[in-house]
Scaffold this motif. Structure first.
Motif, mmCIF file in Angstrom:
data_model
loop_
_atom_site.group_PDB
_atom_site.id
_atom_site.type_symbol
_atom_site.label_atom_id
_atom_site.label_comp_id
_atom_site.label_asym_id
_atom_site.label_seq_id
_atom_site.Cartn_x
_atom_site.Cartn_y
_atom_site.Cartn_z
ATOM 1 N N CYS A 1 3.727 -1.938 -12.880
ATOM 2 C CA CYS A 1 3.350 -0.743 -12.453
ATOM 3 C C CYS A 1 4.103 0.176 -13.393
ATOM 4 O O CYS A 1 3.634 1.174 -13.904
ATOM 5 N N SER B 1 -0.909 1.899 -11.054
ATOM 6 C CA SER B 1 -0.596 1.145 -9.751
ATOM 7 C C SER B 1 -1.537 -0.056 -9.479
ATOM 8 O O SER B 1 -1.261 -0.814 -8.730
ATOM 9 N N GLU B 2 -2.343 -0.357 -10.647
ATOM 10 C CA GLU B 2 -3.274 -1.357 -10.831
ATOM 11 C C GLU B 2 -2.725 -2.730 -10.418
ATOM 12 O O GLU B 2 -3.227 -3.492 -9.517
ATOM 13 N N LEU C 1 -0.186 -3.647 -8.366
ATOM 14 C CA LEU C 1 0.013 -3.532 -7.126
ATOM 15 C C LEU C 1 -1.220 -3.636 -6.239
ATOM 16 O O LEU C 1 -1.234 -4.541 -5.185
ATOM 17 N N ILE C 2 -2.029 -3.066 -6.527
ATOM 18 C CA ILE C 2 -3.488 -3.050 -6.077
ATOM 19 C C ILE C 2 -4.053 -4.216 -5.979
ATOM 20 O O ILE C 2 -4.710 -4.953 -4.992
ATOM 21 N N ILE D 1 2.192 1.531 -3.644
ATOM 22 C CA ILE D 1 0.990 2.245 -4.435
ATOM 23 C C ILE D 1 0.878 3.400 -4.089
ATOM 24 O O ILE D 1 0.761 4.353 -5.247
ATOM 25 N N TYR E 1 3.398 5.520 -5.638
ATOM 26 C CA TYR E 1 3.432 5.625 -7.348
ATOM 27 C C TYR E 1 2.307 6.479 -7.594
ATOM 28 O O TYR E 1 2.514 7.503 -8.601
ATOM 29 N N GLU E 2 1.045 6.710 -7.029
ATOM 30 C CA GLU E 2 -0.021 7.285 -7.223
ATOM 31 C C GLU E 2 0.219 8.781 -6.739
ATOM 32 O O GLU E 2 -0.181 9.675 -7.819
ATOM 33 N N ASP F 1 0.811 -1.201 0.125
ATOM 34 C CA ASP F 1 -0.008 0.035 0.028
ATOM 35 C C ASP F 1 0.823 1.269 0.054
ATOM 36 O O ASP F 1 0.649 2.231 -0.711
#
Length: 186
Positions: free
Chosen positions: A163, A169-170, A172-173, A88, A91-92, A85
């Motif tokens: 990613c 980030s999908e 890793l999500i 993520i 990254y986001e 998380d």
């Protein structure tokens, strides 16, 4: 900041963004605003020696962060989810994962020397050791913990590469969500 540390920090970011082959010494020199002589003063053997120093710096940074996260959670599963998380979120918010991975650097491993491969192996071994130690503390056998630690490392590093490649980030999500539904203690 000391010149050698500046060179390592800037080169690490460049290597992560463009890969080892994609970064030339002239670009590093220009970004650091130093002379070629200054670079060779700190890294007499050139780019490969600099890469090994960057990997060492990353190794310390990454493993300290992972150790901290894993010390904050009672199970390896919860710690791994928290770590993913965090990646993520990075990254986001930043659009990249530099500073937390060396996957983009080692993707070119076929063309690198044994010294560089050894530096990368040492970092992966340290990461797997953190995961395995947490799993052993939860009662899993050493053999099983080592196997699961390898799986965790490969999954997370693969997710990071996806990613970066897909620019989302999908991956890793999805890994985080799947990990929430899975038990590492079976």
């Amino acid at each position: 900041m000391e010149t050698k540390s500046l060179i390592i920090n800037i080169a690490t970011t460049l290597f992560q963004q463009k890969g080892y082959i994609g970064v030339g010494l002239n670009e590093i020199i220009r970004k650091c605003n130093i002379s070629k002589g200054s670079l060779y003063h700190h890294f007499p053997n050139g780019k490969e020696e600099l890469l090994i120093a960057c990997l060492g710096s990353l190794s310390d940074t990454i493993t300290l962060d992972i150790e901290f996260i894993f010390s904050q959670y009672p199970t390896a599963q919860e710690a791994a989810i928290a770590m993913i998380d965090k990646i993520i979120m990075k990254y986001e918010t930043e659009g990249t994962i530099t500073g937390y991975t060396f996957t983009s650097i080692v993707s070119e491993m076929g063309s690198l020397s044994d010294a560089v491969r050894n530096a990368c192996t040492n970092l992966y071994t340290r990461i797997e050791g953190i995961y395995a130690s947490k799993l052993v503390a939860e009662g899993i056998s050493i053999e099983e913990a080592n196997s699961k630690a390898l799986m965790m490392t490969a999954t997370i590093e693969g997710g990071i590469m996806l990613c970066l490649t897909k620019r989302t980030s999908e991956p890793l999500i999805v890994i985080s969500q799947a990990l929430q539904k899975t038990s590492l203690n079976y």
